[in-house]
Design a protein around this motif. Structure first.
Motif, short mmCIF file in Angstrom:
data_model
loop_
_atom_site.label_atom_id
_atom_site.label_comp_id
_atom_site.label_asym_id
_atom_site.label_seq_id
_atom_site.Cartn_x
_atom_site.Cartn_y
_atom_site.Cartn_z
N ALA B 423 0.81 -1.22 0.00
CA ALA B 423 0.00 0.00 0.00
C ALA B 423 0.84 1.26 0.00
O ALA B 423 0.34 2.33 -0.35
N VAL B 424 2.09 1.15 0.42
CA VAL B 424 3.00 2.31 0.40
C VAL B 424 4.33 1.84 -0.15
O VAL B 424 5.25 1.52 0.59
N LYS B 425 4.41 1.83 -1.47
CA LYS B 425 5.56 1.19 -2.11
C LYS B 425 6.88 1.82 -1.74
O LYS B 425 7.89 1.15 -1.61
N GLY B 426 6.89 3.12 -1.61
CA GLY B 426 8.16 3.78 -1.33
C GLY B 426 8.78 3.31 -0.03
O GLY B 426 10.00 3.21 0.08
N ILE B 427 7.95 3.01 0.96
CA ILE B 427 8.48 2.49 2.22
C ILE B 427 8.97 1.06 2.00
O ILE B 427 9.94 0.61 2.63
N GLY B 443 14.79 5.10 6.52
CA GLY B 443 14.64 6.09 5.43
C GLY B 443 13.53 7.04 5.79
O GLY B 443 12.47 7.06 5.19
N TYR B 444 13.78 7.83 6.82
CA TYR B 444 12.68 8.50 7.50
C TYR B 444 12.57 9.97 7.19
O TYR B 444 11.59 10.60 7.48
N ILE B 446 13.93 13.75 5.00
CA ILE B 446 14.01 14.32 3.66
C ILE B 446 15.45 14.58 3.27
O ILE B 446 16.34 14.68 4.07
N THR B 448 15.78 15.90 -0.41
CA THR B 448 15.73 16.54 -1.72
C THR B 448 15.83 18.06 -1.68
O THR B 448 16.82 18.63 -2.12
N PRO B 459 9.84 10.80 -10.76
CA PRO B 459 9.47 10.33 -9.41
C PRO B 459 8.33 9.33 -9.41
O PRO B 459 8.13 8.63 -8.44
N LEU B 460 7.57 9.28 -10.50
CA LEU B 460 6.48 8.31 -10.53
C LEU B 460 6.94 6.94 -11.01
O LEU B 460 6.22 5.97 -10.90
N GLN B 465 11.38 6.11 -7.44
CA GLN B 465 11.09 5.82 -6.04
C GLN B 465 12.29 5.21 -5.35
O GLN B 465 12.55 5.49 -4.18
N LEU B 468 14.59 8.08 -4.57
CA LEU B 468 14.12 8.88 -3.45
C LEU B 468 14.36 8.15 -2.13
O LEU B 468 14.78 8.75 -1.14
N SER B 469 14.10 6.86 -2.11
CA SER B 469 14.36 6.09 -0.90
C SER B 469 15.83 6.17 -0.52
O SER B 469 16.19 6.30 0.65
N LEU B 472 16.49 9.45 1.08
CA LEU B 472 15.93 9.46 2.43
C LEU B 472 16.85 8.71 3.40
O LEU B 472 17.06 9.13 4.53
#
Lengths: 197, 575
Positions: B423-427, B443-444, B446, B448, B459-460, B465, B468-469, B472
């Protein structure tokens, strides 16, 4: 959708009203014209100014998907709209409206299709955390349509709050806890009004 | 006073005080524990053998007046995951260690005899004393006894019975200002402390204090920093509801792992939500707002009382409430509080142990929702080290293997926390690639827009992702080195003055001139150090994967699956 649910009024100790606002996490029912924007629905509620909505409502879900715009229209009856203040953690940041981390969501915000503007739809609005505390008292005072099961479940895990109820009225007539229980068992939705005595 | 390294050898029961090597001088907290573990621990050693080392380090700003700077890091090779591990906690020990001039405490070797020990630290050095009184006691009794033995202001680092029994979910507990405990929770570091036969560490800073190179600049930067924290709306939510404010949100998103990760929403979520918890706390005259260390301005902790108004537990976190609640289908907050209390006393990671229970329920050991059964097992089986108790106490994967359950939510053997990756792929990317097993805190924060570690990819896209991870995790690794609570990250996300003020404080403390690029570089270095340790320990890219069931089982209500390919995940280490 024209039938009126029974009206249940609870007079409670003023100190306890904040505790009753937690009931709003289960949601209230609101009827609006189809294609009403989120922002317009919220600002139609008591205490929800445009400034308050824009600055305080930082997290919005529509049917479990995060929404980024207050202009997003509501188009389907049965839609669940949930609102919250800014939330902690990466997850909170991911779901926040217009978040820089929106890309970490599983799917982008759902595309919306418009329907006939003549139709009235029912939206279930859930109010979480500070939004419920800050605006809930006024909402409950003016009356909200709530699922009877929401109320029952709420009192099941918040039994102490029952002791704060000084008076119960059903459709204007004085009632007792047994009557309250019967009405909650019998009816699907209730117009609930809570005020400090 | 110049900082020193305190070294304790449990094989010959000797102690030494050493100068800080130049390579370690710029590190603190996680940066230091990982640097030391990587330098001194053979990656292929047995985590519970004599060649592993247990390292404690306060952060770069611990012991100063910097807001929210009181986290202590604990590191070693993890007996749970087999990877390098760092876990941090609040409490009083970080500030005491920093004030006594102890930059790091290294515990190495293993006693020859079957005796237990207490280590006492002070500015003068360290002593090792045989311990009998505290052996077999829970953490709360240890903290109380050490207070009577020395003084109420003595810092305490302790393990419960679980650590004595070297259970892989055992944590290291840190005394907090109220005499309760905070946990260096994940990865079984309590078992490492138990393998060294160290029951407890007592700390006394005496008149020690931390020197600050430029006090005026420090004060100005701290003022800016603290204001950014206090003013942020997330801080307000945390101060009122604690992290448990997330139950309703994550449930609404369909990401609340329920019944051992078979569903994304829990029908009983209202009963365990932060809103409900707040109301119960106020009604029972507990404290909805409370800090875990002196100097914390966010105060996300709380004191939760039982129905009679007596303290039941504190630091009642979202992760614990989710795990003991939704994942095990328990919707009674009092039952969850009882279990939280028991786990704190036994010294077990609430996430790992509760997910282990979820797997056990899936395997038919007990029914979902059977909180009485969970409490009985904790009190009678885990506490006494019975076979069932040891199966549970050694973590979720262990339970899965024992009972033939394939739906085991772990990465690198460590239980996945309270956000379903479908449900939250980035995590999910963080769970897969973290150097320490599944861990939501890796990875908590920011990177960027403030540290200018911008992503260059769409980013999509899945690649975006992953990128971005990575950013993070780099930023998080850097913050973990400062001794700062990770919750400063929310203000850092939104307030442009926050992170520069943090960097200004570090510069003022040490008389240096770090920039945002240096902080980024520090985070990258920490991650690469940890990654190289893991590679040498035998880990490969195949370990950076989520369990198969996430790909096969759609998660209701959105019916999504995990769909990152191995090739996409592997791009994480391209830096």
């Amino acid at each position: 959708m024209n039938h009126q649910p029974p009206k249940i009024e609870l007079s409670v100790s003023p100190d306890s009203i904040a505790g009753f606002t937690t009931l709003l996490q289960g949601g209230i029912f609101i009827e609006v014209p189809c294609n009403t924007q989120i922002g317009d629905l919220l600002t139609s509620l008591p205490g929800f100014s445009r400034d308050y909505v824009q600055s305080r409502v930082e997290t919005i879900f529509i049917d479990g998907l995060p929404a980024d715009s207050l202009s997003q229209p509501l188009t389907t009856s049965g839609t669940v709209l949930a609102i919250s203040a800014a939330m902690p953690g990466l997850a909170g940041a991911i779901f926040r409206k217009n978040s820089v981390h929106a890309s970490l969501r599983t799917s982008p915000t759902a595309d919306v299709e418009t329907e006939s503007a003549e139709k009235t739809i029912q939206v279930r609005l859930k109010l979480f955390n500070m939004i419920a505390v800050e605006r809930g008292e006024q909402l409950l005072y003016e009356g909200c349509v709530v699922k009877a099961s929401t109320i029952q479940y709420f009192f099941n895990y918040r039994k102490q709050l029952l002791k704060q109820i000084a008076e119960i009225r059903v459709n204007g007539a004085l009632a007792d806890f047994e009557d309250l229980h019967l009405w909650l068992n019998r009816k699907k939705n209730i117009l609930l009004i809570i005020s400090g005595d | 006073m110049a900082d020193k390294i305190y070294r304790i050898n449990m094989t010959d029961l000797s102690t030494s005080i050493e100068d800080v090597p130049a390579d370690w001088a710029g590190h603190g907290g996680r940066g230091l524990t990982s640097t030391i573990v990587a330098a001194e621990v053979p990656p292929t050693c047995h985590p519970l053998g004599p060649n592993n080392k247990l390292v404690f380090a306060p952060g770069l700003l611990s012991g100063t007046p910097a807001a929210n700077s009181g986290r202590i890091s604990c590191g070693a090779k993890s007996p749970l995951s087999g990877t390098i591990k760092e876990a941090n906690a609040g409490g009083t020990s970080a500030q005491i260690m920093a004030k006594m001039g102890c930059k790091a405490l290294i515990i190495e070797g293993q006693p020859q005899e079957d005796s237990w020990y207490t280590i006492k630290l002070s500015p003068e050095g360290a002593t090792i004393e045989k311990e009998e009184e505290l052996v077999g006691k829970g953490n709360f009794a240890v903290v109380e006894a050490v207070g009577k033995r020395y003084s109420d202001s003595t810092g305490v680092i302790t393990i419960g019975q679980a650590g004595e029994m070297q259970m892989c979910a055992a944590n290291v507990s840190i005394k907090d200002p109220d005499g309760r405990v905070r946990s260096c929770g994940r990865g079984g570091l309590g078992a490492v402390m138990g393998s060294k036969k160290v029951k407890c560490i007592a700390l006394d800073a005496g008149d020690g204090k931390v020197d600050i190179a430029d006090p005026d600049a420090f004060k100005a930067a701290n003022k800016t920093f603290a204001k950014a924290l206090v003013d942020h709306p997330v801080s307000q939510a945390l101060g009122q509801y604690g992290t448990n404010v997330l139950v309703n949100i994550i449930n609404e998103a369909g990401a609340l792992p329920t019944r051992n990760f078979t569903q994304g929403q829990f029908e009983g979520h209202e009963g365990i939500s932060g809103e409900t918890m707040h109301d119960i706390i106020v009604e029972r005259k507990g404290k909805p707002k409370h800090n875990c260390h002196t100097g914390c301005v966010i105060q996300c902790s709380q004191i939760y009382n039982d129905m009679k108004g007596n303290l039941k537990t504190s630091g009642f976190e979202y992760e614990s409430i989710w795990a003991l609640g939704a994942d095990c289908a328990v919707d009674n907050l009092d039952q969850v509080a009882e279990m939280d209390h028991l786990l704190d006393d036994l010294g077990l990671d609430t996430i790992e142990t509760a997910v282990a229970f979820g797997v056990a329920m899936d395997g038919g050991v007990l029914e979902f929702g059977d909180s009485d059964g969970m409490i009985r097992i904790l009190k009678e089986e885990v506490a006494n080290g019975t076979p069932l108790g040891r199966v549970i106490g050694n973590g979720a994967a262990n339970v899965g293997r024992t009972y033939g359950v394939t739906r085991v939510p772990v990465v690198k053997n460590q239980a996945i926390p309270a956000y379903d990756p479908r449900a939250v792929k980035g995590i999910g990317i963080t769970y897969a690639t973290s150097t320490q097993g599944a861990d939501h805190t890796m990875g908590y924060t920011i990177a960027t827009n403030i540290l200018n570690v911008g992503g260059s990819l769409d980013p999509l896209s899945n690649e975006g992702q992953v990128e971005l991870s990575r950013n993070l995790q780099i930023a998080t690794a850097a913050i973990d080195s400062t001794g700062m609570c990770l919750f400063i990250a929310f203000a850092a996300l939104d307030d442009e003055t926050c992170l520069p003020a943090l960097i200004d404080m570090i510069n003022a403390r040490f008389g240096i001139n770090l920039t945002g690029d240096d902080v980024t570089s520090l985070g990258q270095t920490i991650l690469k150090t940890e990654h190289e340790f893991n590679l040498a320990a035998g880990f490969t890219n195949q370990d950076d994967r989520l369990p198969e069931f996430f790909e096969l089982e759609p998660l209701p209500p959105h019916n999504t699956v995990w769909d990152f390919t191995g090739e996409e995940i592997d791009t994480f280490w391209n830096f």
